[in-house]
Motif scaffolding. Structure first.
Motif, PDB file in Angstrom:
ATOM      1  N   UNK A  76      14.364   1.647   5.708  1.00 44.02           N
ATOM      2  CA  UNK A  76      15.541   0.769   4.922  1.00 44.02           C
ATOM      3  C   UNK A  76      14.325   0.504   3.813  1.00 44.02           C
ATOM      4  N   UNK A  77      13.227   0.075   3.837  1.00 47.03           N
ATOM      5  CA  UNK A  77      11.891  -0.107   3.047  1.00 47.03           C
ATOM      6  C   UNK A  77      11.796   0.580   2.259  1.00 47.03           C
ATOM      7  N   UNK A  78      11.285   1.647   2.754  1.00 45.85           N
ATOM      8  CA  UNK A  78      10.680   2.608   2.304  1.00 45.85           C
ATOM      9  C   UNK A  78      11.154   3.969   2.183  1.00 45.85           C
ATOM     10  N   UNK A  79      11.562   4.433   1.387  1.00 44.14           N
ATOM     11  CA  UNK A  79      12.419   6.187   1.343  1.00 44.14           C
ATOM     12  C   UNK A  79      11.303   7.352   1.658  1.00 44.14           C
ATOM     13  N   UNK A  80       9.401   7.322   1.605  1.00 41.76           N
ATOM     14  CA  UNK A  80       9.646   8.670   2.543  1.00 41.76           C
ATOM     15  C   UNK A  80       9.337   8.556   3.558  1.00 41.76           C
ATOM     16  N   UNK A  81       9.695   6.931   4.886  1.00 39.52           N
ATOM     17  CA  UNK A  81       9.928   7.041   6.084  1.00 39.52           C
ATOM     18  C   UNK A  81      11.445   7.864   6.292  1.00 39.52           C
ATOM     19  N   UNK A 128       0.174   3.003   6.445  1.00 40.99           N
ATOM     20  CA  UNK A 128      -0.118   3.923   5.887  1.00 40.99           C
ATOM     21  C   UNK A 128       0.837   4.272   4.639  1.00 40.99           C
ATOM     22  N   UNK A 129       2.319   3.603   4.791  1.00 43.93           N
ATOM     23  CA  UNK A 129       2.863   4.392   3.840  1.00 43.93           C
ATOM     24  C   UNK A 129       3.549   3.414   2.981  1.00 43.93           C
ATOM     25  N   UNK A 130       3.793   1.730   4.064  1.00 45.06           N
ATOM     26  CA  UNK A 130       3.022   0.738   2.777  1.00 45.06           C
ATOM     27  C   UNK A 130       1.935   0.340   1.925  1.00 45.06           C
ATOM     28  N   UNK A 131       1.029   0.899   2.506  1.00 48.13           N
ATOM     29  CA  UNK A 131      -0.074   0.846   1.826  1.00 48.13           C
ATOM     30  C   UNK A 131       0.427   1.795   0.703  1.00 48.13           C
ATOM     31  N   UNK A 132       0.473   2.854   0.836  1.00 47.60           N
ATOM     32  CA  UNK A 132       0.739   3.756  -0.374  1.00 47.60           C
ATOM     33  C   UNK A 132       1.303   3.234  -1.641  1.00 47.60           C
ATOM     34  N   UNK A 133       3.047   2.645  -1.148  1.00 45.49           N
ATOM     35  CA  UNK A 133       4.132   2.260  -1.829  1.00 45.49           C
ATOM     36  C   UNK A 133       3.159   0.433  -2.747  1.00 45.49           C
ATOM     37  N   UNK A 168       1.070   2.226  -5.531  1.00 47.45           N
ATOM     38  CA  UNK A 168       1.659   2.664  -6.899  1.00 47.45           C
ATOM     39  C   UNK A 168       2.363   1.642  -6.605  1.00 47.45           C
ATOM     40  N   UNK A 169       2.568   0.645  -7.061  1.00 48.10           N
ATOM     41  CA  UNK A 169       3.218  -0.451  -7.216  1.00 48.10           C
ATOM     42  C   UNK A 169       4.160  -0.105  -7.160  1.00 48.10           C
ATOM     43  N   UNK A 170       4.972   0.515  -6.055  1.00 50.60           N
ATOM     44  CA  UNK A 170       6.358   0.356  -6.083  1.00 50.60           C
ATOM     45  C   UNK A 170       7.252   0.367  -4.547  1.00 50.60           C
TER      46      UNK A 170
END
Length: 417
Positions: free
Chosen positions: A372-377, A407-412, A415-417
């Motif tokens: 719900x927080x990260x669309x890639x997941x 990993x996904x949270x770090x990438x977000x 990128x400032x997402x």
């Protein structure tokens, strides 16, 4: 010309029969109903098929309804709170669209196509004694009728079947008049609504005999508040119970269902069965061997929407094995290796489905929340409906799960997402 008998005219049996026919085999298809009886009968499933399964149909030129069926572009997950709220509510996008075509429409059409192309169609409810007689005239007998006496030939594989009783009570209603989800009216999605400790409601668009429709599909924990459809024979009563349960547990879904009506008098279905993996080779009284197909040998609960997908993948795997085998005998060793080829994909479905039937562990709850927080997941999770093997990389193991979310949270964050 090699002669093959296919018993059962569902997704797998018909797809396999039509595929074998295209490769020049002399195919006999045995069904307990005519095409007209199927078309005018009761709905049989929910059959949401994802990209890979749809591609198997395209490869054989059997995607007759693709331009008419609604495209399903995503899968949404909502979790109901005890107060009627939605603490979790998100939608992931599919890489390739899914579709659902009422099996009454598809199976009747495919059966007529098989006959038109010169296939021998036998309308007969087969018993083991019938197969014992027929098998002597064929090079190979494939059993794809997933219910009734024939299934008893295939013994239960206890090591691969952790459940010996049904884990959900199932209730389906096909309806017209369902409104769109206001959050995403621009595209169609399957909606998976989870009611912790109670069950699940799945809603999906479909193409039925009367055009575009939606399927309301309750899966209830046995003995719980959703397990109330047993013995309900009146279709109107079935729909009324379905809607009452939506109002009680999922008010946001009930809000868009106030104008619904059944597509037809045969648009409801209820039942239950124990998820089971069986021995793929059945023995006839005379000693001959037959090969089980799709849900004859791997019957999963529909909670992960894999039934028709698995049937299509099984038919494709078996077709390839038969064609590659050439003129050699279809002995028991070949039958087992052919099943093993299918099991390479089916095992991931069985593992996932059995996991989803149990109360979710903490790391899975964390994953659903993180989606719900990260669309890639969210996107990766919903694309596992097409390729359940990917779940090995991030779903089952708590450490891998945690690492993937980080990993996904770090990438977000980077990128400032």
């Amino acid at each position: 010309m090699r002669k093959i008998l296919v018993v059962g005219a569902g997704q797998s049996g018909l797809q396999l029969a039509l595929g074998l026919q295209q490769h020049g085999y002399e195919v006999t298809l045995m069904s307990n109903r005519t095409a007209d009886e199927i078309r005018s009968g009761r709905v049989m499933s929910t059959q949401c098929m994802f990209h890979t399964a749809l591609q198997h149909e395209r490869d054989l030129g059997l995607n007759f309804w693709e331009s008419q069926a609604p495209n399903i572009d995503g899968v949404g997950v909502s979790v109901a709170g005890p107060d009627g709220s939605r603490p979790v509510d998100w939608v992931g996008k599919l890489d390739g669209y899914a579709q659902s075509v009422d099996q009454r429409l598809k199976m009747a059409g495919w059966m007529e196509t098989f006959s038109q192309r010169g296939g021998q169609l036998v309308i007969h409810g087969a018993a083991v004694s019938d197969l014992d007689y027929f098998a002597r005239s064929y090079d190979l007998v494939l059993v794809s009728a997933g219910k009734g006496e024939l299934v008893s030939m295939f013994g239960r594989d206890a090591d691969r079947s952790p459940y010996d009783a049904p884990q959900r009570a199932l209730a389906v209603a096909y309806v017209h008049g369902l409104g769109p989800r206001p959050e995403h009216p621009e595209f169609d999605a399957v909606r998976c609504n989870l009611v912790p400790g109670v069950g699940e409601l799945f809603i999906m668009p479909t193409l039925t005999l009367s055009g575009r429709a939606d399927i309301l599909f309750w899966e209830g924990v046995p003995g719980g508040p959703l397990d109330v459809f047993n013995g309900v024979r009146d279709p109107g009563e079935h729909l009324a119970i379905t809607l009452d349960l939506m109002k009680r547990f999922l008010p946001w879904e009930h809000d868009r269902a106030t104008q619904v009506e059944l597509t037809d008098a045969n648009g409801t279905l209820a039942g239950r069965y124990a998820p089971t993996v069986r021995n793929p080779v059945g023995r006839l009284p005379s000693g001959g061997a037959v090969l089980g197909v799709a849900d004859v040998v791997v019957a999963n609960d529909p909670i992960t929407g894999q039934g028709s997908n698995s049937a299509a993948k099984c038919a494709a795997a078996y077709l390839a094995s038969i064609v590659e085998h050439g003129d050699r005998p279809f002995d028991e060793a070949w039958m087992r290796s052919t099943f093993d080829r299918y099991w390479e994909t089916a095992r991931h479905v069985t593992k996932w489905t059995n996991a989803m039937l149990a109360p979710p562990p903490e790391h899975v709850l964390n994953l659903i929340g993180a989606a719900g927080q990260f669309p890639p997941i969210a996107d990766r999770f919903v694309n596992a409906f097409d390729n359940p093997a990917d779940l090995e990389n991030f779903f089952y193991d708590p450490a891998r799960n945690e690492a993937y979310i980080a990993e996904v949270a770090g990438a977000a964050q980077a990128s400032g997402a």
